[in-house]
Design a protein around this motif. Sequence first.
Motif, PDB file in Angstrom:
ATOM      1  N   GLY A 102       0.822  -1.295   0.076  1.00  0.00           N
ATOM      2  CA  GLY A 102      -0.101  -0.030   0.012  1.00  0.00           C
ATOM      3  C   GLY A 102       0.977   1.478  -0.031  1.00  0.00           C
ATOM      4  N   GLY A 103       2.009   1.128   0.266  1.00  0.00           N
ATOM      5  CA  GLY A 103       3.185   2.351   0.122  1.00  0.00           C
ATOM      6  C   GLY A 103       3.423   2.526  -1.409  1.00  0.00           C
ATOM      7  N   GLY A 104       4.340   3.151  -1.775  1.00  0.00           N
ATOM      8  CA  GLY A 104       4.906   3.583  -2.672  1.00  0.00           C
ATOM      9  C   GLY A 104       6.322   4.445  -2.860  1.00  0.00           C
ATOM     10  N   HIS A 105       6.770   4.810  -3.824  1.00  0.00           N
ATOM     11  CA  HIS A 105       7.656   5.749  -4.165  1.00  0.00           C
ATOM     12  C   HIS A 105       7.652   6.318  -5.529  1.00  0.00           C
ATOM     13  CE1 HIS A 105       9.258   1.784  -5.369  1.00  0.00           C
ATOM     14  NE2 HIS A 105       9.856   2.385  -6.037  1.00  0.00           N
ATOM     15  N   PHE A 106       8.476   7.529  -5.671  1.00  0.00           N
ATOM     16  CA  PHE A 106       8.677   7.906  -6.862  1.00  0.00           C
ATOM     17  C   PHE A 106       9.840   7.325  -7.666  1.00  0.00           C
ATOM     18  CE2 PHE A 106       5.735  11.336  -6.141  1.00  0.00           C
ATOM     19  CZ  PHE A 106       5.540  11.785  -7.129  1.00  0.00           C
ATOM     20  N   GLU A 107       9.596   6.731  -8.875  1.00  0.00           N
ATOM     21  CA  GLU A 107      10.540   5.959  -9.533  1.00  0.00           C
ATOM     22  C   GLU A 107      11.419   6.958 -10.471  1.00  0.00           C
ATOM     23  OE1 GLU A 107       9.719   1.914 -11.486  1.00  0.00           O
ATOM     24  OE2 GLU A 107       9.390   3.393 -13.128  1.00  0.00           O
ATOM     25  N   SER A 108      10.934   8.191 -11.175  1.00  0.00           N
ATOM     26  CA  SER A 108      11.554   9.089 -11.837  1.00  0.00           C
ATOM     27  C   SER A 108      10.647  10.382 -11.990  1.00  0.00           C
ATOM     28  CB  SER A 108      11.944   8.888 -13.034  1.00  0.00           C
ATOM     29  OG  SER A 108      11.056   8.400 -13.975  1.00  0.00           O
ATOM     30  N   VAL A 109      11.523  11.451 -12.298  1.00  0.00           N
ATOM     31  CA  VAL A 109      10.784  12.523 -12.725  1.00  0.00           C
ATOM     32  C   VAL A 109      11.457  13.049 -13.880  1.00  0.00           C
ATOM     33  CG1 VAL A 109      10.089  15.164 -12.327  1.00  0.00           C
ATOM     34  CG2 VAL A 109       9.791  13.408 -10.631  1.00  0.00           C
ATOM     35  N   THR A 110      10.822  13.552 -15.074  1.00  0.00           N
ATOM     36  CA  THR A 110      11.448  13.832 -16.110  1.00  0.00           C
ATOM     37  C   THR A 110      10.890  15.490 -16.546  1.00  0.00           C
ATOM     38  OG1 THR A 110      11.236  11.922 -17.207  1.00  0.00           O
ATOM     39  CG2 THR A 110      11.649  13.609 -18.762  1.00  0.00           C
ATOM     40  N   LEU A 111      11.746  16.181 -16.463  1.00  0.00           N
ATOM     41  CA  LEU A 111      11.417  17.811 -16.745  1.00  0.00           C
ATOM     42  C   LEU A 111      11.643  17.693 -18.387  1.00  0.00           C
ATOM     43  CD1 LEU A 111      13.682  19.416 -14.060  1.00  0.00           C
ATOM     44  CD2 LEU A 111      11.282  18.587 -13.737  1.00  0.00           C
ATOM     45  N   ARG A 112      10.884  18.808 -19.053  1.00  0.00           N
ATOM     46  CA  ARG A 112      10.622  18.923 -20.472  1.00  0.00           C
ATOM     47  C   ARG A 112      10.627  20.438 -20.503  1.00  0.00           C
ATOM     48  NH1 ARG A 112       7.592  14.364 -19.656  1.00  0.00           N
ATOM     49  NH2 ARG A 112       8.520  12.270 -20.628  1.00  0.00           N
ATOM     50  N   PRO A 113      11.564  21.268 -20.188  1.00  0.00           N
ATOM     51  CA  PRO A 113      11.304  22.522 -20.576  1.00  0.00           C
ATOM     52  C   PRO A 113      11.559  23.046 -21.874  1.00  0.00           C
ATOM     53  CG  PRO A 113      13.578  21.971 -19.349  1.00  0.00           C
ATOM     54  CD  PRO A 113      13.030  20.751 -19.209  1.00  0.00           C
ATOM     55  N   ARG A 114      10.895  23.636 -22.294  1.00  0.00           N
ATOM     56  CA  ARG A 114      10.972  24.494 -23.527  1.00  0.00           C
ATOM     57  C   ARG A 114      11.458  25.974 -23.286  1.00  0.00           C
ATOM     58  NH1 ARG A 114      11.297  19.932 -24.112  1.00  0.00           N
ATOM     59  NH2 ARG A 114      10.192  18.469 -25.432  1.00  0.00           N
ATOM     60  N   VAL A 115      12.580  26.215 -23.868  1.00  0.00           N
ATOM     61  CA  VAL A 115      13.012  27.661 -23.817  1.00  0.00           C
ATOM     62  C   VAL A 115      13.207  28.309 -25.008  1.00  0.00           C
ATOM     63  CG1 VAL A 115      14.942  28.762 -22.664  1.00  0.00           C
ATOM     64  CG2 VAL A 115      14.246  26.354 -21.653  1.00  0.00           C
ATOM     65  N   ILE A 116      13.146  29.611 -24.925  1.00  0.00           N
ATOM     66  CA  ILE A 116      13.168  30.600 -26.073  1.00  0.00           C
ATOM     67  C   ILE A 116      14.131  31.589 -25.491  1.00  0.00           C
ATOM     68  CG2 ILE A 116      11.974  32.286 -27.564  1.00  0.00           C
ATOM     69  CD1 ILE A 116       9.588  30.589 -27.683  1.00  0.00           C
ATOM     70  N   ILE A 117      15.402  31.801 -26.264  1.00  0.00           N
ATOM     71  CA  ILE A 117      16.363  32.587 -26.058  1.00  0.00           C
ATOM     72  C   ILE A 117      16.285  33.707 -27.167  1.00  0.00           C
ATOM     73  CG2 ILE A 117      17.542  31.142 -24.681  1.00  0.00           C
ATOM     74  CD1 ILE A 117      19.672  31.120 -26.870  1.00  0.00           C
ATOM     75  N   ALA A 118      16.822  34.970 -26.771  1.00  0.00           N
ATOM     76  CA  ALA A 118      16.705  36.228 -27.951  1.00  0.00           C
ATOM     77  C   ALA A 118      17.847  35.695 -28.863  1.00  0.00           C
ATOM     78  CB  ALA A 118      17.219  37.356 -26.973  1.00  0.00           C
ATOM     79  N   ALA A 119      17.824  36.111 -29.993  1.00  0.00           N
ATOM     80  CA  ALA A 119      18.778  35.995 -31.090  1.00  0.00           C
ATOM     81  C   ALA A 119      20.085  36.544 -30.466  1.00  0.00           C
ATOM     82  CB  ALA A 119      18.334  36.788 -32.330  1.00  0.00           C
ATOM     83  N   GLY A 120      21.275  35.792 -31.298  1.00  0.00           N
ATOM     84  CA  GLY A 120      22.564  36.367 -30.618  1.00  0.00           C
ATOM     85  C   GLY A 120      23.000  35.477 -29.616  1.00  0.00           C
ATOM     86  N   GLY A 121      22.201  34.956 -28.782  1.00  0.00           N
ATOM     87  CA  GLY A 121      22.563  34.017 -27.681  1.00  0.00           C
ATOM     88  C   GLY A 121      23.316  32.914 -28.083  1.00  0.00           C
ATOM     89  N   ASP A 122      23.947  32.363 -27.360  1.00  0.00           N
ATOM     90  CA  ASP A 122      24.743  31.042 -27.452  1.00  0.00           C
ATOM     91  C   ASP A 122      23.906  29.799 -27.129  1.00  0.00           C
ATOM     92  OD1 ASP A 122      26.601  28.982 -27.368  1.00  0.00           O
ATOM     93  OD2 ASP A 122      28.065  30.008 -26.438  1.00  0.00           O
ATOM     94  N   LEU A 123      23.275  29.313 -28.153  1.00  0.00           N
ATOM     95  CA  LEU A 123      22.312  28.268 -28.251  1.00  0.00           C
ATOM     96  C   LEU A 123      22.979  27.172 -27.701  1.00  0.00           C
ATOM     97  CD1 LEU A 123      19.462  27.805 -28.993  1.00  0.00           C
ATOM     98  CD2 LEU A 123      20.288  26.769 -31.152  1.00  0.00           C
ATOM     99  N   ALA A 124      24.312  26.889 -27.935  1.00  0.00           N
ATOM    100  CA  ALA A 124      24.955  25.518 -27.565  1.00  0.00           C
ATOM    101  C   ALA A 124      25.047  25.697 -25.863  1.00  0.00           C
ATOM    102  CB  ALA A 124      26.251  25.451 -28.171  1.00  0.00           C
ATOM    103  N   LEU A 125      25.389  26.996 -25.403  1.00  0.00           N
ATOM    104  CA  LEU A 125      25.481  27.059 -23.809  1.00  0.00           C
ATOM    105  C   LEU A 125      24.379  27.166 -23.459  1.00  0.00           C
ATOM    106  CD1 LEU A 125      27.259  27.767 -21.437  1.00  0.00           C
ATOM    107  CD2 LEU A 125      27.126  30.461 -22.300  1.00  0.00           C
TER     108      LEU A 125
END
Length: 159
Positions: A102-125
């Motif tokens: 009757g107990g339990g536990h979290f097995e995992s959490v997956t974050l799925r951020p979708r980020v928009i950055i301004a032009a000229g920003g270092d996309l790889a960084l």
Amino acid sequence: MTRTHSYEAEVIWTGNQGSGTSGYKAYSRDHVIRAGSKPEIPGSSDPAFRGDPARYNPEDMLVASLSACHMLWYLHLCATNKIVVEDYRDHAQGVMVETADGGGHFESVTLRPRVIIAAGGDLALAERLHAEAHAKCFIANSVNFPVRHEALVSYSAAS
């Protein structure tokens, strides 16, 4: 130098329907969460456990805490690295397993951020900073299950 921080919350059960916990179905799982003078958070249990689906449950709050902690670290790291974030949204998902007792536990959490950055920003960084945010997240460092991130970073359409 090590600094410590203390946090307090008050959880108040509001689900006594007249006979307390006289039976499994005799009480509501409703409660409120308070922290100082901040707005109350309406809580309950997961609907699978007789909770109110219109209220936050502890599992929702855990997943949201992991997501918010990652986001706040990420935004900080972008600011200090001169990457301008224009939008950040995360669709986080946690997987919890119930055990035979009757107990339990979290097995995992997956974050799925979708980020928009301004032009000229270092996309790889900007993409790499998710790993650093994960490593620094206080909440992710406090749980005993994997917290993964599947981030997508792109430039603003206005760029």
